[in-house]
Every structure is written in C-alpha cells, then in structure tokens.
Write an enzyme that holds these catalytic residues in place. Sequence first.
Site, PDB file in Angstrom:
ATOM      1  N   SER A 181       0.797  -1.221   0.000  1.00 49.81           N
ATOM      2  CA  SER A 181       0.000   0.000   0.000  1.00 49.81           C
ATOM      3  C   SER A 181       0.830   1.272   0.000  1.00 49.81           C
ATOM      4  O   SER A 181       0.344   2.317  -0.429  1.00 49.81           O
ATOM      5  CB  SER A 181      -0.964  -0.001   1.190  1.00 49.81           C
ATOM      6  OG  SER A 181      -0.271  -0.238   2.394  1.00 49.81           O
ATOM      7  N   HIS A 209      -5.507  -2.856  -2.978  1.00 53.64           N
ATOM      8  CA  HIS A 209      -5.142  -1.905  -4.038  1.00 53.64           C
ATOM      9  C   HIS A 209      -5.132  -2.509  -5.435  1.00 53.64           C
ATOM     10  O   HIS A 209      -4.829  -1.814  -6.402  1.00 53.64           O
ATOM     11  CB  HIS A 209      -3.785  -1.272  -3.730  1.00 53.64           C
ATOM     12  CG  HIS A 209      -3.765  -0.586  -2.406  1.00 53.64           C
ATOM     13  ND1 HIS A 209      -4.259   0.678  -2.211  1.00 53.64           N
ATOM     14  CD2 HIS A 209      -3.369  -1.033  -1.186  1.00 53.64           C
ATOM     15  CE1 HIS A 209      -4.151   1.000  -0.931  1.00 53.64           C
ATOM     16  NE2 HIS A 209      -3.611  -0.022  -0.290  1.00 53.64           N
ATOM     17  N   LYS A 241     -11.860   1.394  -1.870  1.00 52.61           N
ATOM     18  CA  LYS A 241     -10.801   1.985  -2.707  1.00 52.61           C
ATOM     19  C   LYS A 241     -11.301   2.025  -4.149  1.00 52.61           C
ATOM     20  O   LYS A 241     -12.187   2.819  -4.437  1.00 52.61           O
ATOM     21  CB  LYS A 241      -9.507   1.225  -2.459  1.00 52.61           C
ATOM     22  CG  LYS A 241      -9.010   1.566  -1.037  1.00 52.61           C
ATOM     23  CD  LYS A 241      -7.861   0.767  -0.523  1.00 52.61           C
ATOM     24  CE  LYS A 241      -7.514   1.285   0.879  1.00 52.61           C
ATOM     25  NZ  LYS A 241      -6.821   0.308   1.707  1.00 52.61           N
TER      26      LYS A 241
HETATM   27  C1  LIG Z   1      -6.837   0.097   3.170  1.00 49.27           C
HETATM   28  C2  LIG Z   1      -6.262  -1.247   3.423  1.00 49.27           C
HETATM   29  C3  LIG Z   1      -6.876  -2.149   4.301  1.00 49.27           C
HETATM   30  C4  LIG Z   1      -8.033  -1.761   5.157  1.00 49.27           C
HETATM   31  O1  LIG Z   1      -9.208  -1.727   4.445  1.00 49.27           O
HETATM   32  P1  LIG Z   1     -10.397  -0.825   5.029  1.00 49.27           P
HETATM   33  O2  LIG Z   1     -11.587  -1.350   4.331  1.00 49.27           O
HETATM   34  O3  LIG Z   1     -10.068   0.573   4.698  1.00 49.27           O
HETATM   35  O4  LIG Z   1     -10.427  -1.092   6.509  1.00 49.27           O
HETATM   36  C5  LIG Z   1      -6.364  -3.418   4.391  1.00 49.27           C
HETATM   37  N1  LIG Z   1      -5.258  -3.778   3.692  1.00 49.27           N
HETATM   38  C6  LIG Z   1      -4.629  -2.928   2.882  1.00 49.27           C
HETATM   39  C7  LIG Z   1      -3.429  -3.393   2.137  1.00 49.27           C
HETATM   40  C8  LIG Z   1      -5.099  -1.629   2.732  1.00 49.27           C
HETATM   41  O5  LIG Z   1      -4.448  -0.767   1.954  1.00 49.27           O
END
Ligand SMILES: *Cc1c(COP(=O)(O)O)cnc(C)c1O
Length: 387
Positions: A181, A209, A241
Amino acid sequence: MIWDELSEGLAGLDRDGLRRRRRQLASPCGPEAIVDGRRLLSFCSNDYLGLANDPALIEAAAATARQWGVGSGASHLVSGHFDVHEQLEQRLAAFSGFDRALLFSTGYMANLGIVGALLDRGDAVFADKLNHASLIDAAQLAKAQGVTSLRYAHGDIAALERQLAASPARRKLILTDAVFSMDGDVAPLAELFALAERFDAWLVVDDAHGFGVLGEKGRGSLSYCGVPESPRVIYMGTLGKAAGAAGAFVAASADVVEWLISRARTYIFTTGSSPIMAGALLASLDLIEHGDARRAHLQALIAQLREGLAGTRWQLLPSPTAIQPIILGDNHEALRVANALYERGLWVPAIRPPTVPKGTARLRVSLSAVHTPAQVGQLVEALRGLS
Ligand SMILES: *Cc1c(COP(=O)(O)O)cnc(C)c1O
C-alpha cells in the site's frame, strides 16, 4: 494526573515530525478538493477508478435506501443479512472466481477475522515485513492466541521458504499484501502460491489496491499474476478503494466461508453493513467489469508521471500501479516538500513512520482514472520546478 504525560507525548510527536493532522474537505472525493476555501488538485485518494462520486453509484445508493432503509439493524447472523447483501456476495464470488464470498464492514476487520478464525495455538503465520498495518495487527492478535508469528524480508521468497521448511507448526498461513500500500509494487503471488502448495499452507492475499484495477476486467492481483484457482487461496478485497464505496469481502472455498461465518469474531460481533453500501457496490461492480477504458486511462497517467519524472531528483519506486511513492527519507523533508506542493495548489500526502519504515518517509502520489493528463502534467511541472 494520568493525562499529564499525553501533552509531553504530543510535544514529542511535534518534535519528531510525527503529529498527525486532518484537513477538512468541503467537497466530495474527486481530483479537486476544496480545503479552507482553496481549490486543490488532489493526489491523495485510493479512489483509483473515480467511482466514489459516480452518478450511477449515487443513484443505486439512493434507490437502495428507499427500498431497504439505511441500517441493517443487527449483525448478519441475527437479522441484518438482506437480499441485497446476499446478491452482492454472490456477484463478488462469481467475479473474483471463488465458490463463495463474505462481506465484512471493513478490510481491517476482515484481516483480523480471517487470521483469528483459521489459526490457533501451535500454528504459525508467515508475513511480509511491509504488510499493511491491519495484517500486522492480525498476526499480533494471533500471537496472543499462541500462534507463532514470523516475518520475512519484503518479497524475499527464499527467506520465506527457509522459514516454512524450519517450522514445526501444524498449520501454516502465509499473509501478504498483493499490492503494497505504501510502495505500489506487486507481491510475487505465483511464487508464494507455489510455496503454499509445497508446504500445504493457506495463502491469504490482501488485494486492497489491486481489486478493480489489476487483472482481466479488474478481477485483481490473482488474475494479474496468473495464480490458479485453489481452495488454499483466501482472497480479501476492499470495497472502499477502487470500488468507491466502503467495506470488504473475503472470497474463498465454500468451507472457508462457512467457517468464517461461524468463527470470525469481527464478522459475528458487529452490525451488518448498511444495505446502501451493498446497493451502491452492485452498481460499482458493473462499472468495474466494464471498466477497461478507465483502467487504460489510469495506466496512461501512470506512464506519463513516470516518464515526466525520469532523470529528475525525484526517486520513484518500481511500481506498476496507481500508487507512485517518491522516497525522501527524512520526516521533516517529506513534510517540507508536501507543504511546498500544497502552497502551489497540489495536494500530495507525506507518509511517515510508523506507516512506513524509519528513514523512508515519502510522498505517496496516487493516481485515479478521473485525473486528466493536464492535471498529471501540472504535478510533474511543479515537482520539476521544486528540484
Ligand atoms: C486500506 C487497506 C486495508 C483496510 O481496508 P479498510 O476497508 O479501509 O479497513 C487493508 N489492507 C490494505 C493493504 C489496505 O491498503
């Protein structure tokens, strides 16, 4: 008093350039953000396909609210599991190529739930050192249950192989981000899968992502890396996302999903996610499946940024994804450059420890299919001007 040390702690955060602050937006998620009355060009969001404020999702959310109301009223296991949730789970399973899918309220909770449900005393978890905080916390939580928790150097397949070979654990679980990330690189998923096969381990892939962005029709990183279908793969995709809404899902074999329904504490002991989200996400899946043009545009912007900064002092990481970090090292330097861009109307977040390892503070440029080439050009010009 018990609170006195907090003010010292906060002063310490200021000294180290680690105090977090929020900027308040007077506009919805998009390439332009209004902050303190100023219009900024934003390279901050994970809304990679530009769906967070898409009219089709807004319409679907409104129609779903009229039919299903706002709240689910109880956990999924009690009375909070509606037709619209079930329909979304079936679409997600079919789209990601698994038997079943299970909705979670957030990706953070999904990760805690998976690891906690599948491992127990005498088992072992093997995690990439650059995994997202939610996976780190999942491993920490497992440790409290008596699970051995090992970390291998970022992407180091040989190190992981040695750890797996040396482990006496009864059950093993490999835990990785698919797209890291804060770095934007893709995990060697085919190699990880081969190791999971050899050592009869679970492979848990967090595709926060990659889902919607990578692979055929945006199916995600497993498709991008050519990982075959297998009951040992547990796929976690987030829906806040690229999918533009909120929540997450776990796609896996029918038995894994049934097990999670009965044993994942972060699934059981929380209110069912809003039906509005499920309705919006059904519309989002349509756009993702038919989103090749959006993905092609995003890839063109990534290439434009990388070519535009090649040969400058700005050091990009080898990322093929929408996450394009510029490594600066020092926390204060990262803040200084982020502030200089901000003064010029460009909003790029400075990412500092503990989100990234010490000494690797960076700007995290994230691109979206709703950016225009002219907007990316503006960022390139501003960075070149700052040198
Ligand atoms: C954003 C993210 C999460 C968390 O997801 P949310 O739905 O925002 O809680 C988990 N793993 C990765 C790699 C992320 O980037």
